[in-house]
Enzyme design. Structure first.
Site, PDB file in Angstrom:
ATOM      1  N   ARG A   1      -2.654  -6.718  -6.201  1.00 51.64           N
ATOM      2  CA  ARG A   1      -2.990  -5.720  -5.183  1.00 51.64           C
ATOM      3  C   ARG A   1      -2.272  -6.074  -3.889  1.00 51.64           C
ATOM      4  NH1 ARG A   1      -9.362  -4.195  -5.972  1.00 51.64           N
ATOM      5  NH2 ARG A   1      -9.482  -4.706  -8.189  1.00 51.64           N
ATOM      6  N   TYR A  46      -6.458   3.131 -17.268  1.00 53.43           N
ATOM      7  CA  TYR A  46      -7.451   3.009 -16.195  1.00 53.43           C
ATOM      8  C   TYR A  46      -7.815   4.386 -15.637  1.00 53.43           C
ATOM      9  CZ  TYR A  46      -9.660   1.268 -11.900  1.00 53.43           C
ATOM     10  OH  TYR A  46     -10.544   1.000 -10.878  1.00 53.43           O
ATOM     11  N   ASP A  47      -6.789   5.173 -15.266  1.00 51.19           N
ATOM     12  CA  ASP A  47      -7.026   6.474 -14.647  1.00 51.19           C
ATOM     13  C   ASP A  47      -7.872   7.377 -15.552  1.00 51.19           C
ATOM     14  OD1 ASP A  47      -5.173   5.279 -13.020  1.00 51.19           O
ATOM     15  OD2 ASP A  47      -3.693   6.892 -13.101  1.00 51.19           O
ATOM     16  N   VAL A  95      -2.892  -6.106  -0.595  1.00 48.69           N
ATOM     17  CA  VAL A  95      -3.420  -6.967   0.472  1.00 48.69           C
ATOM     18  C   VAL A  95      -3.382  -8.429   0.055  1.00 48.69           C
ATOM     19  CG1 VAL A  95      -5.453  -7.559   1.847  1.00 48.69           C
ATOM     20  CG2 VAL A  95      -4.844  -5.159   1.516  1.00 48.69           C
ATOM     21  N   ASN A 149      -1.617  -9.743  -2.390  1.00 52.31           N
ATOM     22  CA  ASN A 149      -0.209 -10.104  -2.607  1.00 52.31           C
ATOM     23  C   ASN A 149       0.455 -10.529  -1.300  1.00 52.31           C
ATOM     24  OD1 ASN A 149       0.333  -9.888  -5.313  1.00 52.31           O
ATOM     25  ND2 ASN A 149       1.788  -8.212  -5.115  1.00 52.31           N
ATOM     26  N   ASP A 189       3.240   5.293  -9.519  1.00 47.65           N
ATOM     27  CA  ASP A 189       2.605   4.706  -8.330  1.00 47.65           C
ATOM     28  C   ASP A 189       2.394   5.806  -7.295  1.00 47.65           C
ATOM     29  OD1 ASP A 189       1.765   2.158  -7.041  1.00 47.65           O
ATOM     30  OD2 ASP A 189       3.244   2.742  -5.544  1.00 47.65           O
ATOM     31  N   ARG A 218      -1.498   3.686   1.997  1.00 49.79           N
ATOM     32  CA  ARG A 218      -2.812   3.393   1.426  1.00 49.79           C
ATOM     33  C   ARG A 218      -3.813   3.345   2.577  1.00 49.79           C
ATOM     34  NH1 ARG A 218      -0.082   4.300  -2.252  1.00 49.79           N
ATOM     35  NH2 ARG A 218       0.108   3.237  -4.271  1.00 49.79           N
TER      36      ARG A 218
END
Length: 323
Positions: free
Chosen positions: A192, A151-152, A194, A196, A279, A217
């Site tokens: 994610r 992804y990155d 929020v 979760n 992470d 975050r």
């Protein structure tokens, strides 16, 4: 050639059945435009678009952007790509192809049509940052071979392609780097933080916090983000980005968990798990450029945005988990 015969535009939104894409489509339709949504429905869902089923100016096309697309539109928003670790690590090769081959196909389409094209990039291009908060001229600290690299690095390569098409072909581009976004229509099982925490709290399950909960975050409500998209797209050709779009208000994971527990009245316990590889420990946007170039900054406070999101999951969770 892009069609120029009236103020109503025909706008393509790839990834439009997703969380952010569906909100963007709502906003574009409210402005009176025609919208063509293209999505392969890997992480997006028709459920996010049910309310548009009979809308005269809306069309849904099931298509994967890793294959060429032949349509006639005036503007393009490219949002197609799984955006949560659970989803983009499920098929990492396809994730990279979606970012890279997808960008090539969408840029080729925009070049043929001479259409303005928007790329939804990500704060993940900064990796686990050594600069805080993160300005757009920071090049990042990204592991190119780790489990998040699909992804990155895929998004970093997509940015490269957008700027090379701009320099080589004179294409009008807009690149936004999206920081953590939340709101109604989030996928209930996307991993994610929020969604979760809210789902766990509503179901009475343990709130799973990775590490000691001190990592931070910054959370931007989806309506604020979409406003940033629209403002960036409406700028002149001299404004290409990249531009950070996110909320600079910074919260630890522990603070977020405690706020959600309080707002839901849940008796869920906190459960601490090992921090995943690569992470980021901190994530906070420097939005100086967005303020200056777009006159944009977030308006929705975290508590109000969480209230809207909790209400969504309260009403939809039985349906979502049964699907």
């Amino acid at each position: 050639m892009a069609r120029l015969y009236d103020s109503r535009k025909r706008i393509l939104v790839t990834g439009g059945a997703g969380f952010i894409g569906s909100h963007l489509i709502d906003r574009l339709l409210e402005q009176g435009h025609e919208v063509l949504c293209v999505d392969n429905l890997f992480t997006g869902t028709k459920r996010n678009l049910d309310h548009l089923h009979n809308h005269a100016r809306f069309e849904l096309m099931r298509h994967d952007v890793t294959f060429p697309l032949y349509v006639e539109v005036d503007e393009i928003y490219n949002l197609a790509c799984p955006a949560s670790p659970v989803h983009y690590q499920h098929d990492p090769v396809q994730t990279t192809k979606t970012s890279v081959h997808g960008a090539i196909n969408i840029l080729g389409l925009a070049k043929r049509l001479k259409a303005k094209v928007f790329q939804a990039s990500t704060s993940e291009v900064y990796g686990d940052p050594s600069v805080h908060p993160q300005p757009e001229d920071y090049w990042g600290n990204v592991n190119p071979v780790g489990p998040r690299s699909c992804y990155d690095e895929g998004k970093r390569c997509a940015e490269t392609l957008f700027f090379d098409y701009h320099r080589q072909h004179g294409l009008e581009i807009k690149v936004a780097r999206i920081f953590n976004t939340y709101g109604p229509r989030m996928h209930h099982a996307d991993g994610r933080v929020v969604s979760n925490f809210i789902v766990q709290a509503l179901q009475g399950d343990p709130i799973t916090i990775y590490g000691d909960g001190s990592q931070t975050r910054s959370f931007c409500y989806v309506d604020d983000l979409v406003e940033g998209f629209i403002r960036l797209m409406e700028t002149g050709p001299e404004t290409t980005g990249p531009i950070n779009l996110g909320n600079p208000g910074e919260f630890t994971m522990l603070e977020l968990a405690e706020k959600i527990l309080s707002m839901t009245g849940s008796r869920s316990k906190l459960e601490f798990l090992e921090l995943p590889q690569d992470d980021p420990k901190q994530r906070q946007p420097d939005i100086t450029r967005a303020k200056e170039a777009l006159g944009w900054e977030p308006k929705v406070q975290l508590e109000e945005g969480l209230r809207q999101t909790i209400d969504y999951f309260k009403h939809r969770l039985p349906e979502l988990t049964a699907a």
